[in-house]
Design a protein around this motif. Sequence first.
Motif, PDB file in Angstrom:
ATOM      1  N   THR A 225       0.830  -1.200   0.000  1.00  0.00           N
ATOM      2  CA  THR A 225       0.000   0.000   0.000  1.00  0.00           C
ATOM      3  C   THR A 225       0.865   1.251   0.000  1.00  0.00           C
ATOM      4  O   THR A 225       0.561   2.229  -0.698  1.00  0.00           O
ATOM      5  N   LEU A 226       1.959   1.230   0.744  1.00  0.00           N
ATOM      6  CA  LEU A 226       2.875   2.365   0.762  1.00  0.00           C
ATOM      7  C   LEU A 226       3.489   2.611  -0.610  1.00  0.00           C
ATOM      8  O   LEU A 226       3.576   3.750  -1.072  1.00  0.00           O
ATOM      9  N   VAL A 227       3.873   1.542  -1.288  1.00  0.00           N
ATOM     10  CA  VAL A 227       4.453   1.674  -2.639  1.00  0.00           C
ATOM     11  C   VAL A 227       3.422   2.257  -3.601  1.00  0.00           C
ATOM     12  O   VAL A 227       3.738   3.146  -4.398  1.00  0.00           O
ATOM     13  N   ARG A 228       2.176   1.771  -3.516  1.00  0.00           N
ATOM     14  CA  ARG A 228       1.125   2.311  -4.391  1.00  0.00           C
ATOM     15  C   ARG A 228       0.878   3.788  -4.109  1.00  0.00           C
ATOM     16  O   ARG A 228       0.679   4.579  -5.044  1.00  0.00           O
ATOM     17  N   ALA A 229       0.901   4.189  -2.844  1.00  0.00           N
ATOM     18  CA  ALA A 229       0.701   5.598  -2.496  1.00  0.00           C
ATOM     19  C   ALA A 229       1.837   6.455  -3.049  1.00  0.00           C
ATOM     20  O   ALA A 229       1.599   7.545  -3.582  1.00  0.00           O
ATOM     21  N   GLN A 230       3.065   5.973  -2.951  1.00  0.00           N
ATOM     22  CA  GLN A 230       4.203   6.721  -3.488  1.00  0.00           C
ATOM     23  C   GLN A 230       4.112   6.841  -5.002  1.00  0.00           C
ATOM     24  O   GLN A 230       4.433   7.888  -5.565  1.00  0.00           O
ATOM     25  N   GLU A 231       3.678   5.779  -5.683  1.00  0.00           N
ATOM     26  CA  GLU A 231       3.525   5.829  -7.140  1.00  0.00           C
ATOM     27  C   GLU A 231       2.460   6.845  -7.542  1.00  0.00           C
ATOM     28  O   GLU A 231       2.648   7.604  -8.486  1.00  0.00           O
ATOM     29  N   LYS A 232       1.352   6.864  -6.806  1.00  0.00           N
ATOM     30  CA  LYS A 232       0.295   7.827  -7.123  1.00  0.00           C
ATOM     31  C   LYS A 232       0.772   9.255  -6.909  1.00  0.00           C
ATOM     32  O   LYS A 232       0.470  10.141  -7.713  1.00  0.00           O
ATOM     33  N   MET A 233       1.501   9.499  -5.830  1.00  0.00           N
ATOM     34  CA  MET A 233       2.010  10.844  -5.584  1.00  0.00           C
ATOM     35  C   MET A 233       3.006  11.253  -6.662  1.00  0.00           C
ATOM     36  O   MET A 233       3.022  12.404  -7.085  1.00  0.00           O
ATOM     37  N   ALA A 234       3.820  10.325  -7.121  1.00  0.00           N
ATOM     38  CA  ALA A 234       4.790  10.628  -8.173  1.00  0.00           C
ATOM     39  C   ALA A 234       4.087  10.979  -9.483  1.00  0.00           C
ATOM     40  O   ALA A 234       4.608  11.762 -10.272  1.00  0.00           O
ATOM     41  N   GLN A 235       2.910  10.420  -9.716  1.00  0.00           N
ATOM     42  CA  GLN A 235       2.146  10.701 -10.926  1.00  0.00           C
ATOM     43  C   GLN A 235       1.248  11.921 -10.763  1.00  0.00           C
ATOM     44  O   GLN A 235       0.539  12.294 -11.684  1.00  0.00           O
ATOM     45  N   GLY A 236       1.247  12.523  -9.574  1.00  0.00           N
ATOM     46  CA  GLY A 236       0.418  13.693  -9.333  1.00  0.00           C
ATOM     47  C   GLY A 236      -1.007  13.366  -8.960  1.00  0.00           C
ATOM     48  O   GLY A 236      -1.869  14.230  -8.989  1.00  0.00           O
ATOM     49  N   GLU A 237      -1.280  12.117  -8.605  1.00  0.00           N
ATOM     50  CA  GLU A 237      -2.623  11.709  -8.210  1.00  0.00           C
ATOM     51  C   GLU A 237      -2.727  11.682  -6.686  1.00  0.00           C
ATOM     52  O   GLU A 237      -1.738  11.541  -5.978  1.00  0.00           O
ATOM     53  N   SER A 238      -3.938  11.802  -6.220  1.00  0.00           N
ATOM     54  CA  SER A 238      -4.187  11.799  -4.784  1.00  0.00           C
ATOM     55  C   SER A 238      -4.074  10.376  -4.220  1.00  0.00           C
ATOM     56  O   SER A 238      -4.715   9.459  -4.728  1.00  0.00           O
ATOM     57  N   PRO A 239      -3.301  10.193  -3.149  1.00  0.00           N
ATOM     58  CA  PRO A 239      -3.185   8.862  -2.529  1.00  0.00           C
ATOM     59  C   PRO A 239      -4.201   8.652  -1.410  1.00  0.00           C
ATOM     60  O   PRO A 239      -3.961   7.881  -0.494  1.00  0.00           O
ATOM     61  N   ALA A 240      -5.347   9.317  -1.484  1.00  0.00           N
ATOM     62  CA  ALA A 240      -6.325   9.266  -0.392  1.00  0.00           C
ATOM     63  C   ALA A 240      -6.791   7.844  -0.111  1.00  0.00           C
ATOM     64  O   ALA A 240      -6.898   7.433   1.048  1.00  0.00           O
ATOM     65  N   LYS A 241      -7.066   7.080  -1.165  1.00  0.00           N
ATOM     66  CA  LYS A 241      -7.538   5.702  -0.965  1.00  0.00           C
ATOM     67  C   LYS A 241      -6.460   4.854  -0.300  1.00  0.00           C
ATOM     68  O   LYS A 241      -6.742   4.072   0.601  1.00  0.00           O
ATOM     69  N   GLU A 242      -5.220   5.024  -0.715  1.00  0.00           N
ATOM     70  CA  GLU A 242      -4.119   4.256  -0.130  1.00  0.00           C
ATOM     71  C   GLU A 242      -3.891   4.650   1.331  1.00  0.00           C
ATOM     72  O   GLU A 242      -3.559   3.808   2.160  1.00  0.00           O
ATOM     73  N   VAL A 243      -4.059   5.923   1.639  1.00  0.00           N
ATOM     74  CA  VAL A 243      -3.912   6.368   3.030  1.00  0.00           C
ATOM     75  C   VAL A 243      -4.981   5.712   3.892  1.00  0.00           C
ATOM     76  O   VAL A 243      -4.697   5.208   4.989  1.00  0.00           O
ATOM     77  N   PHE A 244      -6.219   5.693   3.396  1.00  0.00           N
ATOM     78  CA  PHE A 244      -7.274   5.046   4.164  1.00  0.00           C
ATOM     79  C   PHE A 244      -7.018   3.556   4.311  1.00  0.00           C
ATOM     80  O   PHE A 244      -7.262   2.984   5.374  1.00  0.00           O
ATOM     81  N   GLU A 245      -6.544   2.925   3.231  1.00  0.00           N
ATOM     82  CA  GLU A 245      -6.222   1.498   3.323  1.00  0.00           C
ATOM     83  C   GLU A 245      -5.114   1.259   4.349  1.00  0.00           C
ATOM     84  O   GLU A 245      -5.132   0.255   5.050  1.00  0.00           O
ATOM     85  N   GLY A 246      -4.163   2.174   4.443  1.00  0.00           N
ATOM     86  CA  GLY A 246      -3.119   2.070   5.465  1.00  0.00           C
ATOM     87  C   GLY A 246      -3.691   2.147   6.865  1.00  0.00           C
ATOM     88  O   GLY A 246      -3.279   1.407   7.770  1.00  0.00           O
TER      89      GLY A 246
END
Length: 158
Positions: free
Chosen positions: A53-74
């Motif tokens: 989940t942390l890796v997915r959140a970092q990938e989304k942030m690198a692409q300029g997308e919101s990692p809100a779903k990944e944060v909640f999953e964390g």
Amino acid sequence: MPLILLFIVSAFITELWVLIQIGDEIGALSTVAATLLTAIIGIALVKRQGLKTLVRAQEKMAQGESPAKEVFEGIALFLAGIFLLIPGFVSDSLGIVLLIPGVRGALAGFILRKFGALSGDRFSAHSRYRQGNTYEGEFSHQDHNKSDKDEKNQNFLP
């Protein structure tokens, strides 16, 4: 406050009752072993899924997308870890349900839509000072009251 206290007491009584019922069926030693085993396996799964989940959140942030779903999953994975560490089969069941990626993702999507956090897929940082130019340069300060010897020692800028 009394409602939270009532919830905690009823959860404790439920856990104790279920432990006693299972202990009667499979024995006390087997019940303790099963509780420890679910905690060990559950924490290993929480760690593994948390890193993904942390890796997915970092990938989304690198692409300029919101990692809100990944944060909640964390957060859900953190709660799953707590539930799995609490001795008892009811809390272990809640922790295992939170470990299922589909359930966790659906719960995250539902809550984030309810609070409007998924209204836009992209995010960016904006400055108040949009207009104007950007200048690059160096800055130095010269004090005219210093002696010539002090001025020679001030050449520390590259």
